[in-house]
Design a protein around this motif. Structure first.
Motif, PDB file in Angstrom:
ATOM      1  N   THR A   1      62.685  86.820  60.390  1.00  0.00           N
ATOM      2  CA  THR A   1      64.015  86.228  60.499  1.00  0.00           C
ATOM      3  C   THR A   1      64.754  86.183  59.169  1.00  0.00           C
ATOM      4  O   THR A   1      65.972  86.349  59.130  1.00  0.00           O
ATOM      5  CB  THR A   1      63.898  84.803  61.069  1.00  0.00           C
TER       6      THR A   1
ATOM      7  N   THR B   1      72.370  85.643  64.938  1.00  0.00           N
ATOM      8  CA  THR B   1      71.669  85.310  66.178  1.00  0.00           C
ATOM      9  C   THR B   1      72.394  85.898  67.382  1.00  0.00           C
ATOM     10  O   THR B   1      71.759  86.479  68.280  1.00  0.00           O
ATOM     11  CB  THR B   1      71.566  83.777  66.324  1.00  0.00           C
TER      12      THR B   1
ATOM     13  N   THR C   1      60.837  91.988  64.320  1.00  0.00           N
ATOM     14  CA  THR C   1      62.129  91.726  63.694  1.00  0.00           C
ATOM     15  C   THR C   1      62.328  92.556  62.434  1.00  0.00           C
ATOM     16  O   THR C   1      62.392  92.037  61.322  1.00  0.00           O
ATOM     17  CB  THR C   1      62.294  90.222  63.379  1.00  0.00           C
TER      18      THR C   1
ATOM     19  N   ASN D   1      64.530  84.346  65.093  1.00  0.00           N
ATOM     20  CA  ASN D   1      65.777  85.104  64.943  1.00  0.00           C
ATOM     21  C   ASN D   1      66.727  84.894  66.121  1.00  0.00           C
ATOM     22  O   ASN D   1      67.910  85.197  66.016  1.00  0.00           O
ATOM     23  CB  ASN D   1      65.471  86.599  64.797  1.00  0.00           C
TER      24      ASN D   1
END
Length: 959
Positions: free
Chosen positions: A706, A778, A510, A683
């Motif tokens: 995230t 998201t 991420t 995430n």
């Protein structure tokens, strides 16, 4: 008329695709809306119906204004508390060009060495610094903090013990309390008997496998341990020294008096206190133990052109390979802070460090003389920087007078500890002496400071004065002017690919935007200059920050409470399992020690379970990559009497929202276990579902994924855990500052709130995104992943998808079929460098694959560049498949291509220079050159060099 926005929305800066790009991408997917995509991706039974209850989103300007007010609630007193945390001077050239520079803090862990040579060199400098100062033979590239480094040393000593029946570890009672706290927690998990006492009381017999001492000791005194170490070695007992690295510029190195392991913190090397972190710990030991040392080691090797090159060495020791048999569960270290510490050493050099250490010691000695003249008893006959002053009945009045003068000391009963640091001045010593004089009814004149300033005697035994040289390599003797240092920092920065250059599409990692506004408050002194043990009435800003973030993350996860103490994701896993164990023990279920872990899980999961003293049972996955529910049920039933927990990642490591997740959690609960959810893929959940909704009991959150804390080239990370209500009483506590209930487990890291200073980054992200912005993030993470899937699935087989053919926030490209023509997945990873991209995650969770995660922060234009590169590489493979290119000498096998190779007078490749270096038009206009050719990993492991080699070796590394 267009709708007028009265404040700029941060989410429009954070989320990459524009409205037009969104429409185009949805069209490629054959969809009309993001809502339709979410309906096809996230199972309806786990969807939340109500929006997140979070404050309205702030603009960037408004947030910084608000945080100024919050920061002002932190009162930055002059701190002499010490206890492992000291105020520092961060050289401006390092703060501006490293700490505040996205060219350094947005890099990923240097698994792709060819585009990470800059930070690898900086980390090699760090290792060399540690080796030189400690007098040891090998060091790693940092650990999380001093206390957990001591725990890792205990584990290593336990694993290396000659007498396998020995199970006791003796710890000096004169160590910092937070270190002892973490040792107790870890020892209990591992079944080690921890013995604490005076070093004269080490018992005879063969039960003890190791001893730990602190140098200087926890009270600041300095002792000669050489004869004790010799006696212990004669008994087959190893010794770990927890050493203040800066003091070793004056004190004899632990390696010189026989220590087997030396650990500690490099916080004093230009890293702000930050209310506890992040700070880079160090770990040094003997070369014989190089395959047992935890964490990452940077080593010297050569590239495909025979040139000097660096890479992470001995990677087969790591948890992703060895899983529950790994030497540790360490996945995130403190690379950025280690890099800063290494630059600090290079900037000051050996003479500069010695001057700083001598100044600190001289000021401590001067204060000692003044206090004794004023009639006080000072207990430390020998010391480096810390005095212990008996106050008697003056304890209360002195504390009050010190606070009136905005001074914090360390109080233990009627004794005040005073630790001098790099920022202390002669005027500060006068101010301290004035405070102590006032309580005696005297004045500063009674201390006669001016006379004694010029005749300070060393309070260090001659036998313990350092006589050996250190930091002799040119890297520590060449960059002492700011101009030279600036150019050196920039020379290394240009060798590294970061988010400044292109997307880093690493699955499970991420690598999203680390917005500048999120980063700004981290360097404010109101956050950086606070000691973690400062009185609570001085840290109102931090308490507000932590309290709000606790509420927000609890809302996002569907849990009741969050502990911020774990300062990495893997440490969060460990902490969560320790909490689960404590819960079972509170119910009398002391026998519950079995953890079910799917075969697809991150390697840290089984490693963490093993560290927590659990027995790992692997659950199979089906042909679609999902958890085999029947096998899970069978194992839950088989181990029902001893079942402690299930560790599950959601969405799965394969990038899929598994439909039966609620059933899976129910099976575990039915058989008495708890559900630990790995939050690596959070995430894809925020705003649409949550661990609490799904049925988990505890979940760690990778704030460096995230919630936007940068990866820092391999750390800092942050892994707080959220828990359901019944687990709240068992959250980690702390020996020095109570942060949990009386039933809380022991500390899992050195500082009460972990790496507290970087919590402001996640706080800023959530505050500026708001509920809708987080939900939109998201949606776009899932949109971007599915867009890549759709563009590439005709060129590469895509493994695993949900019931409607959608992936979650990441996808897996199968590259195993190319082996038929000699192309490995690693060849594709190296060729991507020629296109200006960092490779996706290689061979995890499935060997021979690439796991891609684009995040929500990348625009369609950037996604298209990546897809175009992958499609072009597929065409290059097709040329080999048709027999039109040699199987061993082709564009992929020759990758990456350096500027030196492409511009050389001789070019003997069967393809053109232009094809090698500029395979697509966009590359030519924005070329990133790999610093070295393909790195030779095997040679580096055979001939491990983990310190800066002498200058002569740069000419002939192959020799």
């Amino acid at each position: 008329m267009n709708k007028i926005h009265f404040q700029e929305k941060f989410e429009e800066r954070h989320i990459g695709p524009s409205a037009d790009e969104t429409a185009d991408m949805l069209g490629v997917l054959g969809l009309e809306s993001l809502s339709q995509l979410m309906d096809e991706t996230i199972p309806a039974q786990i969807r939340t119906e109500t929006p997140l209850r979070l404050p309205d989103a702030w603009s960037e300007t408004a947030y910084l204004q608000r945080m100024r007010a919050v920061a002002d609630k932190n009162r930055v007193f002059k701190s002499y508390i010490g206890q492992g945390y000291y105020d520092v001077v961060v050289p401006g050239v390092i703060q501006r060009n490293v700490f505040e520079n996205p060219g350094w803090y947005t890099q990923y862990t240097p698994y792709q060495a060819e585009i990470a040579q800059g930070r690898l060199q900086a980390l090699l400098n760090f290792q060399t610094m540690v080796i030189d100062l400690t007098g040891m033979e090998i060091a790693n590239a940092s650990l999380l903090d001093e206390a957990t480094a001591a725990a890792e040393a205990m584990f290593m000593q336990y694993g290396l013990r000659k007498n396998k029946a020995a199970n006791a570890y003796f710890v000096s009672d004169n160590i910092f309390p937070q270190t002892l706290d973490v040792l107790r927690t870890r020892a209990q998990s591992y079944g080690i008997t921890l013995m604490v006492g005076h070093l004269r009381a080490i018992p005879a017999g063969d039960a003890i496998f190791g001893v730990l001492v602190q140098y200087p000791a926890g009270d600041g005194s300095v002792a000669d341990y050489s004869s004790l170490v010799q006696q212990l070695h004669n008994r087959g007992i190893s010794v770990c020294a927890v050493a203040d690295l800066l003091s070793l510029a004056l004190l004899a190195a632990p390696g010189e008096w026989g220590a087997d392991v030396v650990v500690g913190s490099t916080q004093r090397f230009g890293i702000p206190m930050g209310f506890g972190g992040p700070h880079a710990a160090y770990f040094a030991t003997k070369d014989a133990y190089k395959r047992n040392i935890p964490g990452r080691i940077i080593g010297v090797t050569v590239d495909s052109n025979g040139e000097y090159a660096l890479r992470m060495a001995l990677q087969t020791r790591e948890q992703h390979i060895r899983r529950d048999k790994a030497s540790s569960n360490i996945c995130t270290a403190q690379a950025l802070l280690a890099i800063m510490a290494g630059f600090y050493a290079a900037y000051h050099g050996p003479k500069g460090l010695l001057q700083i250490a001598e100044r600190i010691h001289a000021l401590a000695n001067l204060l000692d003389s003044a206090l004794q003249q004023l009639g006080y008893t000072q207990y430390n006959d020998t010391y480096f920087d810390t005095l212990r002053v008996e106050l008697g009945e003056l304890a209360g009045p002195l504390r009050a007078e010190a606070l009136n003068n905005e001074v914090n000391l360390h109080y233990q009963g009627t004794v005040a500890g005073i630790s001098i640091d790099e920022t202390t001045t002669y005027q500060d010593i006068e101010a301290l002496a004035r405070i102590f004089a006032k309580l005696k009814g005297k004045t500063l004149d009674d201390a006669d400071l001016q006379v004694h300033a010029n005749r300070i005697a060393l309070a260090i035994p001659q036998a313990l004065l350092r006589k050996s040289a250190y930091l002799t390599h040119p890297v520590f003797n060449s960059y002492h002017s700011e101009h030279e240092m600036l150019r050196y920092i920039k020379s290394l920065e240009t060798k590294d690919l970061s988010l400044c250059h292109s997307m880093i599409p690493l699955g499970s990692c991420t690598m999203k935007l680390n917005a500048t506004t999120e980063m700004v408050p981290v360097t404010w002194p109101e956050f950086g200059g606070i000691h973690p043990f400062a009185p609570t009435d001085q840290v109102g800003g931090y308490m507000q920050l932590i309290g709000e973030l606790d509420q927000w993350l609890s809302e996002i996860t569907g849990f009741t409470k969050v502990s911020f103490q774990p300062n990495s994701g893997a440490q969060g896993e460990y902490a969560g399992l320790v909490v689960i164990r404590a819960y079972h023990e509170s119910r009398g279920d002391t026998h519950r020690n079995v953890v079910l872990i799917p075969a697809s899980a991150h390697g840290t999961n089984p490693a963490s379970a093993s560290m927590a003293g659990m027995e790992v049972v692997v659950v199979r996955c089906d042909e679609h990559g999902n958890i085999d529910v029947a096998d899970l049920r069978a194992n839950a039933e088989k181990h029902a009497a001893n079942l402690a927990a299930l560790m599950v990642t959601y969405p799965s490591t394969h990038g899929v929202f598994e439909e039966p997740i609620i059933e899976i959690c129910g099976i575990v609960h039915q058989h008495g276990g708890q559900v630990y959810m790995d939050g690596a893929n959070m995430n894809a959940q925020v705003g649409f579902t949550s661990p609490g909704r799904i049925g988990a009991d505890v979940c760690h959150l990778n704030l460096h994924k995230t919630f936007c804390i940068p990866h820092g080239g391999g750390g800092p990370g942050m892994g707080p855990i959220g828990v359901a209500e019944h687990l709240v009483p068992f959250l980690p506590n702390h020996e020095v500052v109570q942060v949990s209930g009386t039933d809380g487990v022991g500390a899992v890291s050195a500082a009460p709130w972990g790496s507290a200073s970087i919590l402001v980054i996640s706080h800023a992200y959530i505050a500026m995104m708001g509920a809708q912005g987080l939900a939109n993030a998201t949606q776009y993470a899932i949109l971007n992943a599915n867009y890549i899937k759709t563009r590439l699935e005709d060129h590469y087989p895509v493994l695993y998808a949900g019931a409607n053919g959608r992936c979650a926030h990441e996808l897996i490209l199968d590259c195993r079929g190319f082996k038929t023509v000699g192309i490995e997945v690693g060849d594709i990873a190296k060729r991507l460098m020629d296109y200006g991209f960092h490779a996706p995650t290689v061979s995890f969770p499935v060997a021979g694959t690439l796991m891609v995660e684009p995040t929500e922060s990348e625009s369609q234009a950037e996604l298209d560049r990546f897809c175009d590169a992958m499609i072009a590489i597929r065409k290059e493979i097709a040329v080999i498949e048709r027999g039109e290119a040699d199987r061993t000498d082709n564009l992929l096998k020759g990758a990456p291509h350096t500027v030196a190779k492409v511009s050389a007078d001789n070019w003997e490749r069967p393809y053109t220079r232009s094809e090698a270096a500029f395979p697509l038009p966009f590359v030519r206009s924005h070329k990133f050159w790999p610093a070295v050719g393909r790195v030779n990993d095997s040679q580096g492991d055979r001939m491990l060099i983990c310190a800066c080699p002498p200058v002569s070796a740069y000419e002939s590394v192959e020799a």
